[in-house]
Design a protein around this motif. Structure first.
Motif, PDB file in Angstrom:
ATOM      1  N   PHE A   6      -8.148   2.805  -1.852  1.00 34.35           N
ATOM      2  CA  PHE A   6      -7.646   1.880  -0.843  1.00 34.35           C
ATOM      3  C   PHE A   6      -8.694   1.809   0.267  1.00 34.35           C
ATOM      4  O   PHE A   6      -8.990   2.819   0.907  1.00 34.35           O
ATOM      5  N   TYR A  20      -8.327   8.178  -5.063  1.00 31.91           N
ATOM      6  CA  TYR A  20      -7.547   9.005  -5.980  1.00 31.91           C
ATOM      7  C   TYR A  20      -8.190   8.954  -7.367  1.00 31.91           C
ATOM      8  O   TYR A  20      -8.780   7.938  -7.739  1.00 31.91           O
ATOM      9  N   ARG A  60       0.522   9.056  -6.136  1.00 35.83           N
ATOM     10  CA  ARG A  60       0.341  10.455  -5.709  1.00 35.83           C
ATOM     11  C   ARG A  60       1.157  11.426  -6.551  1.00 35.83           C
ATOM     12  O   ARG A  60       0.934  12.641  -6.499  1.00 35.83           O
ATOM     13  N   ARG A  66       0.855   3.791  -3.081  1.00 39.57           N
ATOM     14  CA  ARG A  66       0.343   5.125  -2.736  1.00 39.57           C
ATOM     15  C   ARG A  66       1.373   6.201  -3.055  1.00 39.57           C
ATOM     16  O   ARG A  66       1.033   7.262  -3.601  1.00 39.57           O
ATOM     17  N   GLN A  67       2.621   5.952  -2.713  1.00 37.01           N
ATOM     18  CA  GLN A  67       3.665   6.938  -2.968  1.00 37.01           C
ATOM     19  C   GLN A  67       3.810   7.216  -4.460  1.00 37.01           C
ATOM     20  O   GLN A  67       3.999   8.362  -4.875  1.00 37.01           O
ATOM     21  N   TYR A 113       0.833  -1.207   0.000  1.00 38.60           N
ATOM     22  CA  TYR A 113       0.000   0.000   0.000  1.00 38.60           C
ATOM     23  C   TYR A 113       0.866   1.255   0.000  1.00 38.60           C
ATOM     24  O   TYR A 113       0.646   2.181  -0.802  1.00 38.60           O
ATOM     25  N   GLU A 153      -9.669   5.623   0.964  1.00 38.18           N
ATOM     26  CA  GLU A 153      -8.717   6.643   0.533  1.00 38.18           C
ATOM     27  C   GLU A 153      -8.742   6.660  -1.005  1.00 38.18           C
ATOM     28  O   GLU A 153      -8.215   5.742  -1.641  1.00 38.18           O
TER      29      GLU A 153
END
Length: 230
Positions: A162, A151, A28, A24-25, A20, A149
Motif C-alpha cells: 500500500f 506484506y 494480515r 489490510r485487515q 484499504y 506498507e
C-alpha cells in the motif's frame, strides 16, 4: 528488497481509506509484514528518476508503449548508506528489475555529472547507465517520494504493498538532501495505491483476500504523477 532478474506479474489499484482498511485487515491474517519495514510496518521510499530532454520515459508511459524501461536511484528512510541503482523493464503487466549497490560518493558523482568513472565500473548496470547518459542524454529528472506498507507471502513469491503520500520535487532540482523540499503529487491524497506482484502464479486464497467489489485494475505511474507539474 524484491527478487531480481526475472519477469514478475504486477497489478495496480487505487483504493479508498475504507477499502484499504478492509483489505489490510484481511491480508494480515495470512501475509507477513516485510522484514525491512519499521515498527509501524512502513518505510519511506525515495527514487530519483532519469529521463532525457524529450522526456522519453514519460512519453512512453503516457503513450501506452507496452515495452519500456526506466532507470532510477533509490534509497530508504533517508539513509544514504544503502543506495541502489535500478533498471525497471516492463512488458504489459510483466515487470523485471535489475539492481546494484552504489556508494554515496558514486551516487553524488552521477547526480553531479561526474560520470567518467562509470565506464570502468565492475557492474554492468552502472556501465549501461553511463552509455544511456551519453547516447540518450539521460539525466536525473525528479525525486519521487512515498510511504510504503508492504506484506509478503512465500508461495508464489507474492508481495502486496500500500503506497501513500506520493510527493514530488519537480520544482526543486537538488537531490540527496537531508531536508527534502517536496509537494504532494496526488489528486486524491487520501487514496492509496495497492500493488500486487507475484512470480508464476497468484494463490487463489490471496486473490480472495484482495477482492473488494468496485475496485478495478488500473495503470498508475508515480513518476508520471510527479511529472505532471513540469
Amino acid at each position: 528488497m524484491e527478487k531480481q532478474g526475472k519477469y514478475r506479474h504486477e497489478q495496480k489499484y487505487m483504493v479508498s481509506p475504507a477499502e484499504y482498511m478492509s483489505i489490510r485487515q484481511r491480508i494480515r491474517t495470512l501475509m507477513k509484514p516485510d522484514e525491512h519495514a519499521g515498527t509501524d510496518g512502513r518505510y519511506t521510499i525515495r527514487s530519483i528518476y532519469f529521463d532525457n530532454a524529450e522526456d522519453k520515459a514519460l512519453r512512453e508511459k503516457t503513450d501506452g508503449i507496452q515495452k519500456r524501461e526506466k532507470y532510477r536511484i533509490r534509497y530508504y528512510n533517508d539513509d544514504f548508506s544503502v543506495i541502489s541503482l535500478e533498471k525497471k523493464m516492463k512488458v504489459n503487466n510483466l515487470c523485471m528489475k535489475f539492481s546494484t549497490r552504489l556508494t554515496e560518493t558514486e551516487c553524488r558523482g552521477i547526480l553531479e555529472g561526474r560520470t567518467e568513472w562509470m565506464l570502468s565500473h565492475s557492474d554492468e548496470l552502472v556501465r549501461e547507465l553511463y552509455y544511456r547518459m551519453k547516447s540518450q542524454q539521460l539525466r536525473p529528472k525528479v525525486l519521487v517520494s512515498y510511504t510504503r506498507e508492504p506484506y509478503v507471502y512465500a508461495p508464489g513469491n507474492v508481495r502486496v504493498t500500500f503506497d501513500s503520500d506520493v510527493r514530488t520535487t519537480v520544482f526543486h532540482q537538488r537531490f540527496l538532501e537531508d531536508d527534502v523540499k517536496d509537494i504532494s503529487a496526488a489528486d486524491t491524497p487520501e487514496d492509496m495505491i495497492l500493488e500486487v506482484k507475484w512470480d508464476e502464479f497468484l494463490p487463489g486464497i490471496i486473490e480472495e483476500l484482495l477482492h473488494i467489489d468496485g475496485i478495478r485494475q488500473q495503470a498508475f505511474s508515480k513518476y508520471g504523477a510527479c511529472r505532471k507539474y513540469g
